[in-house]
Motif scaffolding. Structure first.
Motif, PDB file in Angstrom:
ATOM      1  N   ASN A   1      -8.091  -8.011  -0.228  1.00 39.89           N
ATOM      2  CA  ASN A   1      -8.090  -6.457  -0.542  1.00 39.89           C
ATOM      3  C   ASN A   1      -8.489  -5.455   0.644  1.00 39.89           C
ATOM      4  O   ASN A   1      -9.287  -6.079   1.607  1.00 39.89           O
ATOM      5  N   GLY A   2      -7.600  -4.456   0.778  1.00 42.12           N
ATOM      6  CA  GLY A   2      -7.926  -3.512   1.797  1.00 42.12           C
ATOM      7  C   GLY A   2      -7.314  -3.754   3.168  1.00 42.12           C
ATOM      8  O   GLY A   2      -7.331  -3.354   4.124  1.00 42.12           O
ATOM      9  N   GLY A   3      -6.664  -5.163   3.288  1.00 38.89           N
ATOM     10  CA  GLY A   3      -5.802  -5.386   4.603  1.00 38.89           C
ATOM     11  C   GLY A   3      -4.640  -4.702   4.791  1.00 38.89           C
ATOM     12  O   GLY A   3      -4.094  -4.234   3.574  1.00 38.89           O
ATOM     13  N   LEU A   4      -4.054  -4.790   5.821  1.00 42.15           N
ATOM     14  CA  LEU A   4      -2.788  -3.913   6.208  1.00 42.15           C
ATOM     15  C   LEU A   4      -1.612  -4.303   5.325  1.00 42.15           C
ATOM     16  O   LEU A   4      -1.006  -3.447   4.942  1.00 42.15           O
ATOM     17  N   PRO A   5      -1.487  -5.795   5.022  1.00 37.99           N
ATOM     18  CA  PRO A   5      -0.432  -6.024   3.933  1.00 37.99           C
ATOM     19  C   PRO A   5      -0.547  -5.449   2.522  1.00 37.99           C
ATOM     20  O   PRO A   5       0.327  -4.965   2.062  1.00 37.99           O
ATOM     21  N   HIS A   6      -1.922  -5.314   2.151  1.00 34.00           N
ATOM     22  CA  HIS A   6      -1.928  -4.911   0.773  1.00 34.00           C
ATOM     23  C   HIS A   6      -1.784  -3.379   0.979  1.00 34.00           C
ATOM     24  O   HIS A   6      -1.184  -2.876  -0.041  1.00 34.00           O
ATOM     25  N   LEU A   7      -2.319  -2.427   1.798  1.00 35.36           N
ATOM     26  CA  LEU A   7      -1.968  -1.141   2.190  1.00 35.36           C
ATOM     27  C   LEU A   7      -0.539  -0.742   2.282  1.00 35.36           C
ATOM     28  O   LEU A   7      -0.083   0.096   1.524  1.00 35.36           O
ATOM     29  N   ALA A   8       0.060  -1.626   2.933  1.00 35.47           N
ATOM     30  CA  ALA A   8       1.393  -1.516   3.270  1.00 35.47           C
ATOM     31  C   ALA A   8       2.184  -1.615   1.807  1.00 35.47           C
ATOM     32  O   ALA A   8       3.201  -0.827   1.593  1.00 35.47           O
ATOM     33  N   MET A   9       2.006  -2.387   0.957  1.00 37.64           N
ATOM     34  CA  MET A   9       2.545  -2.685  -0.202  1.00 37.64           C
ATOM     35  C   MET A   9       2.270  -1.402  -1.043  1.00 37.64           C
ATOM     36  O   MET A   9       3.213  -1.056  -1.926  1.00 37.64           O
ATOM     37  N   GLU A  10       1.125  -1.005  -1.317  1.00 39.58           N
ATOM     38  CA  GLU A  10       0.704   0.279  -1.956  1.00 39.58           C
ATOM     39  C   GLU A  10       1.551   1.301  -1.428  1.00 39.58           C
ATOM     40  O   GLU A  10       1.843   2.237  -2.244  1.00 39.58           O
ATOM     41  N   VAL A  11       1.729   1.674  -0.119  1.00 34.50           N
ATOM     42  CA  VAL A  11       2.502   2.721   0.316  1.00 34.50           C
ATOM     43  C   VAL A  11       3.829   2.487  -0.103  1.00 34.50           C
ATOM     44  O   VAL A  11       4.468   3.437  -0.759  1.00 34.50           O
ATOM     45  N   PHE A  12       4.319   1.476  -0.091  1.00 36.78           N
ATOM     46  CA  PHE A  12       5.746   1.038  -0.785  1.00 36.78           C
ATOM     47  C   PHE A  12       6.037   1.350  -1.970  1.00 36.78           C
ATOM     48  O   PHE A  12       6.916   1.943  -2.536  1.00 36.78           O
ATOM     49  N   SER A  13       4.987   0.712  -2.769  1.00 37.32           N
ATOM     50  CA  SER A  13       5.079   1.155  -4.257  1.00 37.32           C
ATOM     51  C   SER A  13       5.113   2.455  -4.818  1.00 37.32           C
ATOM     52  O   SER A  13       5.748   3.043  -5.787  1.00 37.32           O
ATOM     53  N   ARG A  14       4.117   3.384  -3.999  1.00 35.29           N
ATOM     54  CA  ARG A  14       4.169   4.755  -4.486  1.00 35.29           C
ATOM     55  C   ARG A  14       5.485   5.458  -3.864  1.00 35.29           C
ATOM     56  O   ARG A  14       5.888   6.262  -4.785  1.00 35.29           O
ATOM     57  N   ALA A  15       5.905   5.157  -2.750  1.00 30.39           N
ATOM     58  CA  ALA A  15       7.288   5.634  -2.211  1.00 30.39           C
ATOM     59  C   ALA A  15       8.385   5.585  -3.180  1.00 30.39           C
ATOM     60  O   ALA A  15       9.335   6.314  -3.437  1.00 30.39           O
ATOM     61  N   ALA A  16       8.356   4.093  -3.735  1.00 29.71           N
ATOM     62  CA  ALA A  16       9.442   3.575  -4.603  1.00 29.71           C
ATOM     63  C   ALA A  16       9.092   3.931  -5.998  1.00 29.71           C
ATOM     64  O   ALA A  16      10.397   3.943  -6.881  1.00 29.71           O
ATOM     65  N   GLY A  17       7.940   4.588  -6.403  1.00 25.51           N
ATOM     66  CA  GLY A  17       7.860   4.990  -7.658  1.00 25.51           C
ATOM     67  C   GLY A  17       7.489   3.823  -8.707  1.00 25.51           C
ATOM     68  O   GLY A  17       8.033   3.979 -10.017  1.00 25.51           O
ATOM     69  N   ILE A  18       7.005   2.908  -8.369  1.00 28.72           N
ATOM     70  CA  ILE A  18       6.883   1.737  -9.096  1.00 28.72           C
ATOM     71  C   ILE A  18       5.333   1.197  -9.183  1.00 28.72           C
ATOM     72  O   ILE A  18       4.532   1.587  -8.086  1.00 28.72           O
TER      73      ILE A  18
END
Length: 202
Positions: A164-181
């Motif tokens: 939790n809170g690591g760069l891979p986690h945050l990167a996937m959250e950015v990706f998810s929001r950008a993709a709307g999923i």
């Protein structure tokens, strides 16, 4: 930010810092006659752990004192980072970590350390790009397929990261929001455990 911008953001390089409790000049000017310990705040066998061991070997050759690499995983790296922050300021305990050391204070209410007050950055050890992989039985062969599946079956797609809170986690959250999923995050104590479960299709 559009999807292409988000993809560029999540593929940005990972800056890794080795943090120490004393200054570089003190380490360089005085004979080092103590047992050196390098704390890695993720599980053994992870990519960060592997890099730490390579650097520890080279450092041992330079200092004529072979460092001990000690893994203290958990809580997104805060356990190991806090351990080093509270260690005696004698230069014998180092922290080999990634961006999580400065991200965690913004994710955890009390990470157990103050990155600016308790740790001194020494050097960037390496850079590493992030990649997105899936197990062979995944229903798709591209990021486009992943997005389509996640939109068709909200929260049916899970992904693992090193914590939790690591760069891979945050990167996937950015990706998810950008993709709307919406993707379900599974936090591990290191990327080696996450990769083992992905390979096994778990």
């Amino acid at each position: 930010m559009g999807l292409s911008g988000a993809l560029r953001a999540v593929s940005s390089t990972l800056c890794v810092l080795a943090c120490i409790m004393i200054t570089v000049t003190a380490l360089a000017d005085e004979p080092f006659n103590k047992q050196l310990r390098i704390v890695v705040p993720v599980a053994a066998g992870s990519s960060l752990d592997a890099r730490a061991r390579i650097i520890a070997h080279a450092l041992g050759e330079r200092l004529k004192v072979q460092p001990i690499v000690e893994n203290k995983p958990g809580a997104g790296g805060t356990i190991g980072s806090a351990f080093v922050a509270k260690a005696p300021a004698d230069g014998a305990t180092l922290l080999f970590t990634n961006n999580s050391v400065v991200i965690n204070p913004h994710v955890y209410r009390d990470p157990g350390y103050d990155a600016l007050r308790d740790l001194v950055p020494i050097t960037q050890a390496y850079t590493s790009a992030m990649v997105l992989v899936a197990y062979p039985g995944f229903k798709g062969t591209s990021v486009r397929d992943l997005i389509a599946l996640a939109r068709k079956e909200p929260e049916a797609v899970t992904y693992g990261s090193s914590g939790n809170g690591g760069l891979p986690h945050l990167a996937m959250e950015v990706f998810s929001r950008a993709a709307g999923i919406r993707l379900v995050h599974i936090a591990y104590k290191g990327d080696s455990q996450a990769l083992a479960d992905i390979i096994a299709g778990r």
